[in-house]
Design a protein around this motif. Structure first.
Motif, short mmCIF file in Angstrom:
data_model
loop_
_atom_site.label_atom_id
_atom_site.label_comp_id
_atom_site.label_asym_id
_atom_site.label_seq_id
_atom_site.Cartn_x
_atom_site.Cartn_y
_atom_site.Cartn_z
N ARG A 171 0.83 -1.20 0.00
CA ARG A 171 0.00 0.00 0.00
C ARG A 171 0.87 1.26 0.00
O ARG A 171 0.59 2.22 -0.74
CB ARG A 171 -0.92 -0.01 1.21
N LYS A 172 1.91 1.26 0.80
CA LYS A 172 2.78 2.43 0.86
C LYS A 172 3.49 2.64 -0.48
O LYS A 172 3.61 3.78 -0.96
CB LYS A 172 3.78 2.25 1.98
N LEU A 177 4.18 5.64 -5.45
CA LEU A 177 4.33 5.60 -6.90
C LEU A 177 3.27 6.44 -7.60
O LEU A 177 3.52 7.05 -8.64
CB LEU A 177 4.25 4.15 -7.38
N SER A 178 2.08 6.50 -7.03
CA SER A 178 1.01 7.27 -7.66
C SER A 178 1.30 8.76 -7.65
O SER A 178 0.72 9.52 -8.44
CB SER A 178 -0.33 6.99 -6.96
N LEU A 179 2.18 9.23 -6.75
CA LEU A 179 2.53 10.65 -6.74
C LEU A 179 3.26 11.07 -8.00
O LEU A 179 3.27 12.25 -8.36
CB LEU A 179 3.40 10.96 -5.52
N ARG A 259 -7.35 11.21 -0.84
CA ARG A 259 -7.86 10.13 0.01
C ARG A 259 -7.07 9.96 1.30
O ARG A 259 -7.36 9.07 2.10
CB ARG A 259 -7.84 8.82 -0.76
N ARG A 260 -6.05 10.79 1.48
CA ARG A 260 -5.21 10.77 2.68
C ARG A 260 -4.54 9.40 2.88
O ARG A 260 -4.41 8.92 4.01
CB ARG A 260 -6.03 11.16 3.92
N LEU A 261 -4.13 8.81 1.79
CA LEU A 261 -3.34 7.58 1.88
C LEU A 261 -1.90 7.88 2.28
O LEU A 261 -1.19 6.99 2.75
CB LEU A 261 -3.35 6.84 0.54
N LEU A 262 -1.47 9.11 2.06
CA LEU A 262 -0.14 9.56 2.45
C LEU A 262 -0.26 10.88 3.21
O LEU A 262 -1.18 11.67 2.96
CB LEU A 262 0.75 9.77 1.22
#
Length: 508
Positions: A171-172, A177-179, A259-262
């Motif tokens: 997940r991290k 990577l999506s950034l 989504r505040r995943l990071l």
């Protein structure tokens, strides 16, 4: 008029002798008690099979369930008792039924089991899709603005990361990577690699099989790595600047920071780290000119293009400059390896013999391509741009939006001819590239004539998607002197003395 009857004592058939007012009052009391209790009801199919079944919960409360067939329609003409008792509402038209279903599905049901909630969400999504399809069938697709678009690569990666546990490494990694906006980063790297491979090199300094520049694999590795990291840093800074705007658009609302995943701190560290490492890799592994171009692209994209989107439509031109810099990076990397003087930025980008003209032509191609690609794309989601407060020509000036797309579509023909005249490609490239250039111009004319309506925006967008890779592949396949050197390698013919003399004259 009979007095109210306790809902706990309702038996089958008793409603046949009770007036509607008392019955309605009794059922309202039953609904209040049911809502207050923690009882969980069985599925609707089970209730329909049991005409007088009693639904039991953890408590001792029970409410009688009456069969639907026991009541006649005429009995409930003056009230909605049957609809309320069965959990539905009688409607008079399909539109009212769809609206009622949507309202009912939006109501939270905390007492439902998890799988029941998933089923309700799936039914709601199907109902919304059906309503959208019916609306689209009544309005021409090309005349109505597209309210939603498919998520971009960053949003898709973020959605995939959200399905994994919060502390999982996968997940991290996916969130980080999506950034970088993977698809855009890949396009940037490829636009730098093609000019690198097409840089003209004397025959005896090239590989006979591929006619590739005589650059070391290490230089190629540093160029690819540095360009990738610089692009990732610029894209991460872009997301850091506008999470609120991304949340308002269907294409970007599931990005990791939205989504505040990071955390913001993690994104800042990622952006700064990529910028520093990418610039150092280009400076140490390629040359200072390429490193300066990579750092400039980060500043232009994150520091100028992103803020300008809220101020003026000129942001599109700034973004096009950002797209034109990577080809210059690839050309300057190849020129630095073949430089005969001090290798400064003047020699690599503004050579007196005109050898740097090919790099500027590739930069112009990427600059011009941004407009027939972005203008129809932005037209499809112009209402979202407007709601988000982003100044795009698609909604501020639709007529100019289509004119700009047509204007820059016309320049590909002279640019391709320029590559032939500069000695980057063979003259056959002017012929083979003409059909795809005319295809793009034809779609741009339709887009300008209809101003995006009648499907012209979608056709121009897909024409631009295919146009750039086809042009690049054709240029690579018709590099100047490539096939003659391949023939010499196969036939065993020596290199002509004129080429050697010309090369040594340049060295002197």
């Amino acid at each position: 008029m009979r007095p109210p009857i306790s809902p706990l004592r309702l038996q089958r058939g008793i409603f046949e002798n009770v007036c509607w007012q008392c019955t309605e009052r009794a059922l309202l009391q039953a609904e209040r008690r049911t809502a207050a209790s923690s009882a969980r009801f069985f599925s609707k199919s089970t209730l329909s099979r049991t005409s007088a079944a009693t639904t039991r919960s953890n408590s001792t409360a029970a409410v009688a369930v009456l069969p639907r067939h026991r009541f006649k329609t005429s009995y409930f003409v003056s009230n909605n008792l049957l609809a309320r008792f069965n959990g539905t509402q009688v409607t008079s038209s399909p539109a009212e039924a769809a609206a009622t279903a949507t309202t009912a599905s939006d109501t939270p049901a905390p007492d439902l089991l998890p799988h029941r909630r998933r089923q309700a969400a799936r039914r709601q999504a199907e109902a919304e899709a059906a309503v959208a399809h019916n609306g689209a069938s009544q309005t021409p697709e090309s005349d109505a603005p597209t309210s939603t678009m498919a998520p971009d690569a960053s949003s898709l990666l973020a959605a995939a990361a959200a399905r994994h546990p919060a502390d999982s490494l996968r997940r991290k990694f996916s969130s980080i990577l999506s950034l970088s906006k993977p698809r855009l980063t890949v396009l940037v790297v490829l636009s730098a690699m093609v000019p690198y491979a097409l840089y003209p090199v004397p025959a005896f300094l090239s590989s006979a099989a591929t006619a590739a520049p005589s650059l070391s694999p290490l230089t190629l590795l540093f160029l690819t790595t540095g360009t990738t990291l610089c692009s990732a840093a610029a894209n991460a800074l872009n997301m850091l600047y506008e999470p609120d705007t991304d949340a308002k658009m269907s294409r970007t609302r599931t990005r990791p920071l939205v989504r505040r995943l990071l955390t913001t701190r993690a994104a800042v560290f990622f952006a700064i780290g990529c910028a520093v490492v990418g610039t150092v890799a280009l400076y140490w592994g390629v040359n200072p000119t390429v490193a300066f171009l990579g750092a400039s692209n980060i500043v232009l994209y994150a520091g100028m293009y992103t803020p300008l989107k809220r101020i003026s439509a000129i942001n599109t031109w700034v973004g096009a400059i950002v797209g034109g810099i990577p080809p210059l990076m690839g050309w300057a990397a190849a020129a630095g390896e073949s430089a005969t003087a001090d290798g400064t930025w003047r020699e690599l980008l503004f050579a007196s013999d005109g050898s740097s003209l090919g790099g500027w032509l590739f930069a112009a191609i990427l600059f011009a391509w941004q407009f027939p690609h972005f203008m129809p794309l932005s037209w499809g989601i112009r209402e979202e741009y407007k709601a988000a407060g982003l100044k795009m020509l698609a909604w501020t000036n639709p007529a100019r939006n289509s004119r700009v797309a047509l204007r820059y579509s016309l320049v590909f023909v002279p640019l391709c001819l320029g590559l032939c005249a500069a000695g980057v490609t063979e003259w056959s490239f002017a012929v083979t590239s003409a059909p795809v250039n005319f295809w793009l111009v034809n779609e741009a004319v339709k887009f300008w004539r209809h101003e995006g309506h009648k499907g012209s925006a979608k056709k121009l967008f897909w024409a631009s998607v295919w146009h750039l890779p086809v042009i690049m592949v054709l240029a690579l396949a018709q590099k100047k002197g490539m096939w003659s050197r391949v023939w010499r390698s196969v036939a065993g013919e020596p290199i002509e003395e004129e080429e050697l003399e010309e090369f040594f004259d340049e060295e002197e």
